[in-house]
Design a protein around this motif. Sequence first.
Motif, PDB file in Angstrom:
ATOM      1  N   ARG A 170      -7.787 -19.465   7.100  1.00  0.00           N
ATOM      2  CA  ARG A 170      -8.758 -19.197   6.324  1.00  0.00           C
ATOM      3  C   ARG A 170      -9.697 -18.351   7.393  1.00  0.00           C
ATOM      4  N   ASP A 171     -10.602 -17.322   6.388  1.00  0.00           N
ATOM      5  CA  ASP A 171     -11.100 -16.673   7.005  1.00  0.00           C
ATOM      6  C   ASP A 171     -10.611 -15.776   7.682  1.00  0.00           C
ATOM      7  N   ALA A 172      -9.075 -15.186   7.654  1.00  0.00           N
ATOM      8  CA  ALA A 172      -8.238 -14.251   8.382  1.00  0.00           C
ATOM      9  C   ALA A 172      -8.311 -13.104   8.419  1.00  0.00           C
ATOM     10  N   GLN A 173      -8.580 -12.112   8.725  1.00  0.00           N
ATOM     11  CA  GLN A 173      -8.234 -10.738   7.374  1.00  0.00           C
ATOM     12  C   GLN A 173      -6.642 -10.408   7.387  1.00  0.00           C
ATOM     13  N   LEU A 174      -7.051 -10.341   6.009  1.00  0.00           N
ATOM     14  CA  LEU A 174      -4.739  -9.051   6.101  1.00  0.00           C
ATOM     15  C   LEU A 174      -5.191  -8.112   5.206  1.00  0.00           C
ATOM     16  N   ASN A 175      -6.357  -7.216   5.226  1.00  0.00           N
ATOM     17  CA  ASN A 175      -6.130  -6.491   5.393  1.00  0.00           C
ATOM     18  C   ASN A 175      -5.410  -5.042   5.066  1.00  0.00           C
ATOM     19  N   GLU A 176      -4.206  -4.952   4.265  1.00  0.00           N
ATOM     20  CA  GLU A 176      -3.177  -3.979   4.061  1.00  0.00           C
ATOM     21  C   GLU A 176      -2.328  -4.667   5.109  1.00  0.00           C
ATOM     22  N   ALA A 177      -2.371  -6.191   5.051  1.00  0.00           N
ATOM     23  CA  ALA A 177      -1.059  -6.993   5.683  1.00  0.00           C
ATOM     24  C   ALA A 177       0.118  -6.601   4.428  1.00  0.00           C
ATOM     25  N   THR A 178       1.447  -7.036   5.472  1.00  0.00           N
ATOM     26  CA  THR A 178       2.909  -6.549   4.412  1.00  0.00           C
ATOM     27  C   THR A 178       3.022  -7.918   4.603  1.00  0.00           C
ATOM     28  N   LEU A 179       3.383  -8.614   2.899  1.00  0.00           N
ATOM     29  CA  LEU A 179       3.107 -10.100   3.676  1.00  0.00           C
ATOM     30  C   LEU A 179       4.886 -10.676   2.477  1.00  0.00           C
ATOM     31  N   THR A 180       5.452  -9.103   2.549  1.00  0.00           N
ATOM     32  CA  THR A 180       6.453  -9.683   1.634  1.00  0.00           C
ATOM     33  C   THR A 180       7.737 -10.691   1.436  1.00  0.00           C
ATOM     34  N   GLY A 196      -5.532  -4.911   0.031  1.00  0.00           N
ATOM     35  CA  GLY A 196      -4.594  -4.125   0.058  1.00  0.00           C
ATOM     36  C   GLY A 196      -3.460  -4.821   0.337  1.00  0.00           C
ATOM     37  N   ALA A 197      -3.718  -6.510   0.090  1.00  0.00           N
ATOM     38  CA  ALA A 197      -2.475  -6.648   0.659  1.00  0.00           C
ATOM     39  C   ALA A 197      -1.186  -6.836   0.086  1.00  0.00           C
ATOM     40  N   ASN A 198      -0.138  -6.558   1.151  1.00  0.00           N
ATOM     41  CA  ASN A 198       1.287  -6.732  -0.643  1.00  0.00           C
ATOM     42  C   ASN A 198       2.035  -7.939   0.176  1.00  0.00           C
ATOM     43  N   LEU A 199       1.921  -8.732  -1.428  1.00  0.00           N
ATOM     44  CA  LEU A 199       2.074 -10.150  -1.282  1.00  0.00           C
ATOM     45  C   LEU A 199       3.732 -10.179  -2.153  1.00  0.00           C
ATOM     46  N   ASP A 200       4.179  -9.288  -2.299  1.00  0.00           N
ATOM     47  CA  ASP A 200       5.193  -8.965  -3.188  1.00  0.00           C
ATOM     48  C   ASP A 200       6.314  -9.763  -3.270  1.00  0.00           C
TER      49      ASP A 200
END
Length: 260
Positions: A170-180, A196-200
């Motif tokens: 919760r409330d974490a900053q995941l800007n531009e993070a890669t979560l592929t 801008g995060a990638n959750l592909d």
Amino acid sequence: MEARSDALLGRLAAAAHSLRPWLRIHVSLTSSHWWTRVLLAGGARLRSLDGADLRGADLTGAYLTGADLRDAHLRRANLTGADLRDAHLDGANLTGANLTDTDLRHAHLDGANLTGANLSRADLRDAYLRRANLIGADLSKARLRRAWLRGADLTHANLIEATLDGADMRDAQLNEATLTAAHLSNTHLGGADLTGANLDGADLDGADLMGVTWSERTRWPGALAKAMRKRSVSIGVGRYRVQGSGRSGADLSVPPIPVA
């Protein structure tokens, strides 16, 4: 640590155990890892390393279970394969540190600085990382099941194939993070920023997405992109906020709640 009484380690542990309750043996990092285990099994205690200057230290495979490393300076230290279960690293500076394959189960890292740290394949199950700085950190294939990451900064972090099931983000900053291909089943993401995060290919089954902020550049897995658009309202400059029921599989008939 348990050891059979008839084994060499068991005999040494028994010998190391003080018969005098007032006598305390303190183990330092200069002890060999094997001998450290023997002494600890015999009742010795690791001396406090609170605020210690260990910048660039080679602690590969070190046995530091339960160690007090609060506010320690571990910038660029090599902790590959170290055992840091239940260790206290709150506020520690681990900028650029190598924590590959490190065991950090139940470790306390609240407010720690892990900018650019290598935590690939690290075991962080049930670890505390609240408000930790993980900007640009490599957490690929890390195990973070049920970890506490509320308010952590994971901007530009690499979370490819990381396991985050049931984690509190919760409330974490995941800007531009890669979560592929990351595992985020039943993860609490309320109020997180996924701009801008990638959750592909990520698994978001049952994840709580209430109040999540995302953008046109955010890549949702599969059909979830369309669902997120339906459940979100624009907050300007190509950004959106998820409204209505929070779960990823929520009934889309629930109308979104307008942003005040």
